[in-house]
Motif scaffolding. Structure first.
Motif, PDB file in Angstrom:
ATOM      1  N   GLU A 241     -11.242  -3.083 -35.933  1.00 39.12           N
ATOM      2  CA  GLU A 241     -11.593  -2.508 -34.745  1.00 39.12           C
ATOM      3  C   GLU A 241     -10.515  -0.799 -34.643  1.00 39.12           C
ATOM      4  O   GLU A 241     -11.810  -0.002 -34.585  1.00 39.12           O
ATOM      5  N   ARG A 242      -9.921  -0.428 -34.721  1.00 40.42           N
ATOM      6  CA  ARG A 242      -9.062   0.362 -35.566  1.00 40.42           C
ATOM      7  C   ARG A 242      -9.014   1.498 -36.626  1.00 40.42           C
ATOM      8  O   ARG A 242      -9.915   2.271 -36.804  1.00 40.42           O
ATOM      9  N   VAL A 243     -10.332   0.507 -37.917  1.00 39.72           N
ATOM     10  CA  VAL A 243     -10.218   1.752 -39.038  1.00 39.72           C
ATOM     11  C   VAL A 243     -12.054   1.571 -38.325  1.00 39.72           C
ATOM     12  O   VAL A 243     -12.451   3.198 -39.107  1.00 39.72           O
ATOM     13  N   LYS A 244     -12.703   0.951 -37.236  1.00 41.56           N
ATOM     14  CA  LYS A 244     -13.808   1.134 -36.772  1.00 41.56           C
ATOM     15  C   LYS A 244     -13.588   2.594 -36.714  1.00 41.56           C
ATOM     16  O   LYS A 244     -15.371   3.285 -36.753  1.00 41.56           O
ATOM     17  N   LEU A 292     -12.898   2.037 -48.595  1.00 43.74           N
ATOM     18  CA  LEU A 292     -11.585   2.521 -48.401  1.00 43.74           C
ATOM     19  C   LEU A 292     -10.678   2.300 -49.313  1.00 43.74           C
ATOM     20  O   LEU A 292     -10.723   0.870 -49.351  1.00 43.74           O
ATOM     21  N   GLY A 293      -9.247   2.822 -49.746  1.00 40.01           N
ATOM     22  CA  GLY A 293      -7.621   2.066 -49.943  1.00 40.01           C
ATOM     23  C   GLY A 293      -6.744   2.018 -49.089  1.00 40.01           C
ATOM     24  O   GLY A 293      -6.301   3.102 -48.074  1.00 40.01           O
ATOM     25  N   PHE A 294      -6.216   1.015 -49.147  1.00 40.03           N
ATOM     26  CA  PHE A 294      -5.067   1.087 -47.647  1.00 40.03           C
ATOM     27  C   PHE A 294      -4.054   0.722 -48.116  1.00 40.03           C
ATOM     28  O   PHE A 294      -3.854   1.165 -49.473  1.00 40.03           O
ATOM     29  N   ILE A 295      -2.928   1.579 -47.733  1.00 40.30           N
ATOM     30  CA  ILE A 295      -1.577   1.390 -48.080  1.00 40.30           C
ATOM     31  C   ILE A 295      -0.716   0.248 -47.250  1.00 40.30           C
ATOM     32  O   ILE A 295      -0.586   0.431 -45.880  1.00 40.30           O
ATOM     33  N   ILE A 296       0.357  -0.612 -47.235  1.00 41.44           N
ATOM     34  CA  ILE A 296       1.203  -0.536 -46.702  1.00 41.44           C
ATOM     35  C   ILE A 296       1.794  -0.468 -46.379  1.00 41.44           C
ATOM     36  O   ILE A 296       2.997   0.163 -47.927  1.00 41.44           O
ATOM     37  N   SER A 297       3.124  -1.014 -45.291  1.00 44.44           N
ATOM     38  CA  SER A 297       3.919  -0.677 -45.777  1.00 44.44           C
ATOM     39  C   SER A 297       4.960  -0.711 -43.850  1.00 44.44           C
ATOM     40  O   SER A 297       4.551  -1.903 -43.051  1.00 44.44           O
ATOM     41  N   THR A 298       6.233  -1.935 -44.110  1.00 41.39           N
ATOM     42  CA  THR A 298       7.382  -2.196 -43.155  1.00 41.39           C
ATOM     43  C   THR A 298       8.451  -1.979 -43.517  1.00 41.39           C
ATOM     44  O   THR A 298       8.804  -2.147 -44.457  1.00 41.39           O
ATOM     45  N   ASP A 299       9.552  -2.130 -42.006  1.00 39.16           N
ATOM     46  CA  ASP A 299      10.638  -1.982 -42.328  1.00 39.16           C
ATOM     47  C   ASP A 299      11.651  -2.648 -40.901  1.00 39.16           C
ATOM     48  O   ASP A 299      10.239  -2.648 -39.624  1.00 39.16           O
ATOM     49  N   SER A 300      12.481  -2.568 -40.948  1.00 38.91           N
ATOM     50  CA  SER A 300      13.029  -2.765 -39.747  1.00 38.91           C
ATOM     51  C   SER A 300      13.445  -1.905 -39.041  1.00 38.91           C
ATOM     52  O   SER A 300      14.035  -1.189 -39.952  1.00 38.91           O
ATOM     53  N   ALA A 301      13.719  -1.986 -37.357  1.00 37.07           N
ATOM     54  CA  ALA A 301      14.707  -1.228 -36.465  1.00 37.07           C
ATOM     55  C   ALA A 301      15.120  -1.977 -35.639  1.00 37.07           C
ATOM     56  O   ALA A 301      13.917  -2.787 -34.670  1.00 37.07           O
ATOM     57  N   PRO A 302      16.495  -1.168 -35.149  1.00 35.24           N
ATOM     58  CA  PRO A 302      16.555  -1.667 -34.041  1.00 35.24           C
ATOM     59  C   PRO A 302      16.563  -1.248 -32.898  1.00 35.24           C
ATOM     60  O   PRO A 302      16.047  -0.718 -32.528  1.00 35.24           O
ATOM     61  N   ILE A 303      15.962  -2.710 -31.867  1.00 35.31           N
ATOM     62  CA  ILE A 303      15.851  -1.798 -30.521  1.00 35.31           C
ATOM     63  C   ILE A 303      16.766  -1.380 -29.629  1.00 35.31           C
ATOM     64  O   ILE A 303      16.321  -0.221 -29.083  1.00 35.31           O
ATOM     65  N   PHE A 304      17.745  -1.487 -29.823  1.00 35.63           N
ATOM     66  CA  PHE A 304      18.908  -0.982 -29.691  1.00 35.63           C
ATOM     67  C   PHE A 304      20.367  -1.074 -30.059  1.00 35.63           C
ATOM     68  O   PHE A 304      19.973  -1.413 -31.659  1.00 35.63           O
ATOM     69  N   TYR A 315       2.326  -1.177 -41.077  1.00 32.92           N
ATOM     70  CA  TYR A 315       1.688  -0.479 -41.055  1.00 32.92           C
ATOM     71  C   TYR A 315       0.777  -0.007 -42.099  1.00 32.92           C
ATOM     72  O   TYR A 315       0.964  -0.860 -43.267  1.00 32.92           O
ATOM     73  N   LEU A 316      -0.414   0.409 -41.689  1.00 34.71           N
ATOM     74  CA  LEU A 316      -1.563   0.600 -42.686  1.00 34.71           C
ATOM     75  C   LEU A 316      -1.927   2.189 -42.891  1.00 34.71           C
ATOM     76  O   LEU A 316      -2.056   2.401 -41.867  1.00 34.71           O
ATOM     77  N   ALA A 317      -1.939   2.889 -44.227  1.00 37.09           N
ATOM     78  CA  ALA A 317      -2.893   4.215 -44.036  1.00 37.09           C
ATOM     79  C   ALA A 317      -4.037   4.372 -44.741  1.00 37.09           C
ATOM     80  O   ALA A 317      -3.803   2.824 -45.471  1.00 37.09           O
ATOM     81  N   ILE A 318      -4.808   4.848 -44.972  1.00 32.20           N
ATOM     82  CA  ILE A 318      -5.958   4.632 -45.600  1.00 32.20           C
ATOM     83  C   ILE A 318      -5.739   6.073 -46.588  1.00 32.20           C
ATOM     84  O   ILE A 318      -5.935   6.930 -46.616  1.00 32.20           O
ATOM     85  N   THR A 319      -5.770   5.523 -48.098  1.00 31.15           N
ATOM     86  CA  THR A 319      -5.899   7.003 -49.389  1.00 31.15           C
ATOM     87  C   THR A 319      -7.288   8.311 -48.742  1.00 31.15           C
ATOM     88  O   THR A 319      -7.095   9.114 -49.651  1.00 31.15           O
ATOM     89  N   ASN A 320      -8.132   7.969 -48.354  1.00 29.32           N
ATOM     90  CA  ASN A 320      -9.329   7.949 -48.443  1.00 29.32           C
ATOM     91  C   ASN A 320      -9.324   9.584 -47.918  1.00 29.32           C
ATOM     92  O   ASN A 320      -9.650  10.903 -47.898  1.00 29.32           O
ATOM     93  N   LEU A 321      -8.444   9.321 -46.602  1.00 24.06           N
ATOM     94  CA  LEU A 321      -7.989  10.653 -46.266  1.00 24.06           C
ATOM     95  C   LEU A 321      -6.764  11.677 -46.353  1.00 24.06           C
ATOM     96  O   LEU A 321      -6.340  11.311 -47.968  1.00 24.06           O
ATOM     97  N   MET A 332      -2.197   6.333 -38.585  1.00 21.08           N
ATOM     98  CA  MET A 332      -2.004   5.616 -38.677  1.00 21.08           C
ATOM     99  C   MET A 332      -2.154   3.877 -38.289  1.00 21.08           C
ATOM    100  O   MET A 332      -2.731   4.666 -36.986  1.00 21.08           O
ATOM    101  N   ILE A 333      -2.156   3.184 -38.916  1.00 24.17           N
ATOM    102  CA  ILE A 333      -3.225   1.493 -38.767  1.00 24.17           C
ATOM    103  C   ILE A 333      -1.605   0.526 -37.814  1.00 24.17           C
ATOM    104  O   ILE A 333      -1.268   0.062 -38.817  1.00 24.17           O
ATOM    105  N   LEU A 334      -1.540   0.283 -36.961  1.00 20.61           N
ATOM    106  CA  LEU A 334      -0.520  -0.831 -36.626  1.00 20.61           C
ATOM    107  C   LEU A 334      -1.475  -2.108 -36.714  1.00 20.61           C
ATOM    108  O   LEU A 334      -2.148  -2.353 -36.037  1.00 20.61           O
ATOM    109  N   ALA A 335      -1.012  -3.150 -37.736  1.00 22.12           N
ATOM    110  CA  ALA A 335      -1.369  -3.630 -38.351  1.00 22.12           C
ATOM    111  C   ALA A 335      -0.643  -5.391 -37.003  1.00 22.12           C
ATOM    112  O   ALA A 335      -1.247  -6.210 -36.788  1.00 22.12           O
ATOM    113  N   ALA A 336       0.298  -5.237 -37.334  1.00 17.44           N
ATOM    114  CA  ALA A 336       1.897  -6.558 -36.767  1.00 17.44           C
ATOM    115  C   ALA A 336       2.888  -6.374 -36.256  1.00 17.44           C
ATOM    116  O   ALA A 336       3.390  -5.138 -36.608  1.00 17.44           O
ATOM    117  N   ILE A 337       3.089  -7.129 -35.239  1.00 19.16           N
ATOM    118  CA  ILE A 337       4.799  -5.830 -34.979  1.00 19.16           C
ATOM    119  C   ILE A 337       5.212  -7.559 -34.507  1.00 19.16           C
ATOM    120  O   ILE A 337       5.742  -9.209 -34.041  1.00 19.16           O
TER     121      ILE A 337
END
Length: 414
Positions: A241-244, A292-304, A315-321, A332-337
């Protein structure tokens, strides 16, 4: 002191019925929000016998000491569409009308400020194929984009139900007829709370990392209970839905690989690299318009700062942009948390995301573009991670351990 006996009115018809109980019984006896008569209960029979017994000792003109009038008025009440105004004894000898809930006019009519029965009964469902059509004849704006803009405006400005209802009426006055604008707030809200828009929630144990029911707060494993294992939550968001939405709103920007200026011998973008340039050869995946082409990325971040809890967004990024806006938060497309006290197993975190990308690649997404109806497909090209996340994703030793290099077999120094 003798203990107080509750519900004495069920045993003794001469005992007074509490006002709240009388109002509840009246609501049970009346019609519910769907217009279906409710089933009478034991309390209702007790009230009926109580009124009969009291009626023999009281006159028809005024209320007695324990009498509760049997005249009830059913009106609307918030979202449930049910409310009541009950006649109870006031400070005088005569009965006074006390309205519990609802908005009553001088004529006795009632109205609700939230979803009404007429709003729901007159709702005409919109099919999926209609959402890809123009909002009205002669425009390139699709119904899907229009509905999304309306909901985004309502959420951003925190509009009430009545404000959204008036906004829809105002838009109908400015749009030619017929149009695909939502007929009511109920239709608009139902469209965005349908199954394909809902996030998927999974819960895991921080000790054994097994999936457990989402309502459970602790794993049922005996060892996990002994070690007081905590819960970890995984939220999967609808990628398609986000890609659409991005494709419909920024279709011209997605044509960057085909419209950019090329300079021989100069690497300006990732499309000048060997891997992606090979996919741009005629007949390959990225050579087709709408792929389209996708780039995937993830990393940790402390809440506090001082908290053991951390989050791992995917996250997913679209290479066609274009490269100037490729990593912009708007695209950016937030795919999971993942949220929890431990690192997520990358198979648990990334497998659902990869499955969604594979579905987009194989089945595609149908959408209406300025050049007509298109089927958009996407393919994962590569991922970007820091050294700590890279070790988890590739299931290898961390960079500061022995044999932590993924390019050679040198032991290194730990």
């Amino acid at each position: 002191m003798a203990p107080k006996r509750y519900k004495q009115y069920l045993r003794d018809p001469l005992q007074p019925v509490p006002k709240t109980t009388a109002w509840r019984i009246n609501r049970w006896q009346g019609t519910n929000a769907l217009g279906t008569p409710s089933k009478p209960s034991l309390h209702a029979e007790a009230i009926s016998s109580h009124d009969d017994a009291v009626g023999q000792n009281t006159s028809s003109d005024e209320c007695g000491d324990g009498a509760i009038s049997s005249r009830y008025t059913v009106c609307d009440k918030d979202d449930e569409g049910v409310a009541a105004s009950v006649n109870v004894m006031g400070s005088d000898d005569s009965c006074q009308d006390t309205q519990l809930t609802g908005n009553e006019t001088e004529n006795g009519d009632t109205s609700s400020v939230d979803d009404s029965e007429d709003d729901i009964s007159n709702a005409a469902p919109i099919e999926d194929y209609q959402m890809l059509q123009p909002l009205y004849s002669g425009t390139t704006l699709t119904a899907e984009v229009s509905w999304t803009a309306i909901m985004n405006y309502a959420v951003t400005n925190k509009l009430s139900y009545e404000a959204i209802k008036q906004l829809l009426e105002l838009l109908k006055l400015h749009c030619p007829r017929p149009s695909l604008l939502p007929d009511s707030v109920h239709i608009l809200r139902t469209h965005f709370t349908s199954k394909e828009y809902r996030n998927e929630h999974k819960r895991y144990c921080s000790e054994c990392l097994d999936e457990m029911p989402s309502r459970d707060q602790q794993c049922k494993n005996r060892n996990c209970k002994a070690s007081k294992a905590e819960k970890c939550d995984l939220f999967l968001l609808p990628i398609a839905e986000r890609v659409k939405n991005i494709c419909q709103e920024h279709w011209e920007k997605l044509l960057h690989p085909f419209t950019r200026e090329l300079k021989l011998g100069c690497i300006q973008d990732i499309f000048d690299g060997t891997m992606i340039s090979d996919l741009m050869i005629p007949g390959m995946f990225l050579s087709k318009l709408g792929h389209l082409g996708f780039i995937i990325s993830t990393d940790s971040a402390p809440i506090f700062t001082s908290s053991k809890q951390s989050i791992w967004p995917v996250y997913l990024a679209i290479t066609n942009l274009p490269p100037q806006i490729r990593m912009d938060v708007r695209f950016m497309i937030l795919a999971a948390i993942w949220q929890g006290p431990v690192k997520p197993p990358m198979t648990v975190l990334l497998n659902p995301v990869l499955a969604s990308i594979t579905d987009i690649e194989q089945n595609g997404i149908s959408l209406n573009t300025p050049s007509g109806l298109k089927v958009v497909r996407g393919k994962l090209l590569f991922g970007v991670f820091d050294l700590v996340a890279k070790a988890s994703v590739t299931n290898t030793v961390q960079f500061n351990g022995e044999y932590g290099c993924t390019c050679c077999t040198h032991k290194g120094e730990a």
